[in-house]
Design an enzyme around this catalytic site. Sequence first.
Site, PDB file in Angstrom:
ATOM      1  N   SER A 106       0.834  -1.206   0.000  1.00 23.00           N
ATOM      2  CA  SER A 106       0.000   0.000   0.000  1.00 23.00           C
ATOM      3  C   SER A 106       0.871   1.260   0.000  1.00 23.00           C
ATOM      4  CB  SER A 106      -0.877  -0.012   1.254  1.00 23.00           C
ATOM      5  OG  SER A 106      -1.366   1.278   1.529  1.00 23.00           O
ATOM      6  N   TYR A 129      -2.173   5.734  -4.628  1.00 24.89           N
ATOM      7  CA  TYR A 129      -3.308   6.662  -4.540  1.00 24.89           C
ATOM      8  C   TYR A 129      -2.914   7.931  -5.276  1.00 24.89           C
ATOM      9  CZ  TYR A 129      -5.790   4.153  -0.756  1.00 24.89           C
ATOM     10  OH  TYR A 129      -6.499   3.249  -0.013  1.00 24.89           O
ATOM     11  N   THR A 155      -5.545   2.733  -7.171  1.00 26.74           N
ATOM     12  CA  THR A 155      -6.837   2.629  -6.474  1.00 26.74           C
ATOM     13  C   THR A 155      -7.697   3.848  -6.779  1.00 26.74           C
ATOM     14  OG1 THR A 155      -5.879   1.281  -4.728  1.00 26.74           O
ATOM     15  CG2 THR A 155      -7.924   2.423  -4.191  1.00 26.74           C
ATOM     16  N   HIS A 277     -13.422  -1.573  -1.786  1.00 27.92           N
ATOM     17  CA  HIS A 277     -12.529  -1.222  -0.688  1.00 27.92           C
ATOM     18  C   HIS A 277     -12.936  -1.979   0.595  1.00 27.92           C
ATOM     19  CE1 HIS A 277      -9.226   1.819  -0.508  1.00 27.92           C
ATOM     20  NE2 HIS A 277      -9.284   1.551   0.775  1.00 27.92           N
TER      21      HIS A 277
HETATM   22  C1  FNR Z   1      -7.762  -1.679   3.041  1.00 25.39           C
HETATM   23  N1  FNR Z   1      -7.827  -1.507   1.663  1.00 25.39           N
HETATM   24  C2  FNR Z   1      -6.898  -0.725   1.023  1.00 25.39           C
HETATM   25  N2  FNR Z   1      -6.903  -0.595  -0.336  1.00 25.39           N
HETATM   26  C3  FNR Z   1      -5.988   0.156  -0.984  1.00 25.39           C
HETATM   27  O1  FNR Z   1      -6.013   0.235  -2.212  1.00 25.39           O
HETATM   28  N3  FNR Z   1      -5.016   0.797  -0.254  1.00 25.39           N
HETATM   29  C4  FNR Z   1      -4.922   0.723   1.093  1.00 25.39           C
HETATM   30  O2  FNR Z   1      -4.042   1.320   1.710  1.00 25.39           O
HETATM   31  C5  FNR Z   1      -5.907  -0.043   1.773  1.00 25.39           C
HETATM   32  N4  FNR Z   1      -5.894  -0.137   3.151  1.00 25.39           N
HETATM   33  C6  FNR Z   1      -6.780  -0.979   3.784  1.00 25.39           C
HETATM   34  C7  FNR Z   1      -6.695  -1.149   5.172  1.00 25.39           C
HETATM   35  C8  FNR Z   1      -7.550  -2.042   5.805  1.00 25.39           C
HETATM   36  C9  FNR Z   1      -7.427  -2.271   7.271  1.00 25.39           C
HETATM   37  C10 FNR Z   1      -8.528  -2.748   5.067  1.00 25.39           C
HETATM   38  C11 FNR Z   1      -9.448  -3.758   5.716  1.00 25.39           C
HETATM   39  C12 FNR Z   1      -8.622  -2.566   3.702  1.00 25.39           C
HETATM   40  C13 FNR Z   1      -8.805  -2.287   0.857  1.00 25.39           C
HETATM   41  C14 FNR Z   1      -8.223  -3.667   0.525  1.00 25.39           C
HETATM   42  O3  FNR Z   1      -7.177  -3.578  -0.397  1.00 25.39           O
HETATM   43  C15 FNR Z   1      -9.292  -4.602  -0.053  1.00 25.39           C
HETATM   44  O4  FNR Z   1      -9.948  -3.944  -1.111  1.00 25.39           O
HETATM   45  C16 FNR Z   1     -10.311  -5.078   0.973  1.00 25.39           C
HETATM   46  O5  FNR Z   1      -9.700  -5.305   2.209  1.00 25.39           O
HETATM   47  C17 FNR Z   1     -10.982  -6.351   0.500  1.00 25.39           C
HETATM   48  O6  FNR Z   1     -11.985  -6.754   1.376  1.00 25.39           O
HETATM   49  P1  FNR Z   1     -11.796  -7.887   2.498  1.00 25.39           P
HETATM   50  O7  FNR Z   1     -11.151  -9.070   1.854  1.00 25.39           O
HETATM   51  O8  FNR Z   1     -10.949  -7.288   3.548  1.00 25.39           O
HETATM   52  O9  FNR Z   1     -13.187  -8.157   2.949  1.00 25.39           O
END
Ligand code: FNR
Length: 378
Positions: A106, A129, A155, A277
């Site tokens: 990330s 981002y 993203t 997300h």
């Molecule tokens: C995320 N997600 C996320 N996505 C992204 O593009 N950059 C990021 O920094 C983050 N950070 C992040 C932190 C936390 C704690 C969570 C739970 C999620 C979204 C992540 O990549 C993904 O899309 C989801 O977590 C998928 O859903 P599930 O499998 O967690 O239900």
Amino acid sequence: MAIASITDFREAARRRLPDLFFQYIDGGSYDEATLKRNVADFSGITLRQRVMRDVSNLSTQIELLGRTWSMPVGLGPIGFTGMFAHRGEVQAARAALAAGAPFCLSTLSICDVEEVTQKSGAPIWFQLYMIRDRAFMSDLIDRLKIQKCPVLVFTVDLPVTGARYRDMRNGVSAPPSLPVMLSRAWQGVSHPAWLWDVRLTGGPLVFGNLTAAVKSRALGKFSTWIAENFDPTVTWKDIAWVRERWNGPIVIKGILDPDDAREALAAGADGIVVSNHGGRQLDGALSTIAALPRVVEAVEGRAPVLLDGGIRSGLDVLRALALGAQACLLGRAWAFALAAQGEAGVTQALSIIRAELAVAMALTGCTDVRQAGRDLLA
Ligand code: FNR
């Protein structure tokens, strides 16, 4: 108790982490309807039980974005993971790469892209981002090239942040009040294993990729910088700006709508991640598994379609493949495993998912994961 499933890792993480971090991972936005739907909609997808088909040899290998992987599963980008375990991103990347699965770092990681690449010993995917300061973006993209990151995951579902009530109450997304600060201190002291592993020996605890832009080392200053610097003006035209600086594959993450999928392809996307997300942005949006078929239809095989959101087992992975995804990304599943048991936890989580996928393949009579399709559905 021994860990048998991804759900067990969630409980183990709950015990190990200060509540603030557990809630940060576990939670979604508003009433968390989409978060719940992401998980629940998988169980509504029924598979055909097939028998007598010689399932002694099963292949879970796939080709994706220029490489062969041992299974159609990778670790998606999760911010802040260095707060869940000691240098968390490094541990997770090592586990993924050893298992033959992609790891995506990330933008908001604690360990920077240089540290994770060097310590995991192989190039990693990077999630970007859009940030207002384009000079900073340019420099960051140059750093990714130096580290030979093979894939850029851009993203697009976070032009602004969804209201996450759990985080607001815990003072994660707003300046903490004195009672919140005292509660945090208590949470740290009452979780000594985490306190030692992360807070006392796991530093520096800063957003590693952003240190060139943020002068202070206090995490609160990074949060302010992020709030001020995430770019809500972002449109498809900005993909062209990224493309001018990046020759490798660009995967657009955060597509839920078929019209957006077509726009992403028109903007030159080399892959798409169907994602909301993890239910942390637009509550009330479709679950990703419900959105997948129409996105796959719109893409017409022109680029690989990945899916994340709600994957809690290898069975869920097979369901997503049956509906047209080429691969899935894990989110909370690996974050909880990392928080619970570090690198060994992520290794075990991946091996659980893979074993469950193989059993699901055997019981549906599918011997090669690349051939998983709609004929697996009841
Ligand atoms: C995320 N997600 C996320 N996505 C992204 O593009 N950059 C990021 O920094 C983050 N950070 C992040 C932190 C936390 C704690 C969570 C739970 C999620 C979204 C992540 O990549 C993904 O899309 C989801 O977590 C998928 O859903 P599930 O499998 O967690 O239900």
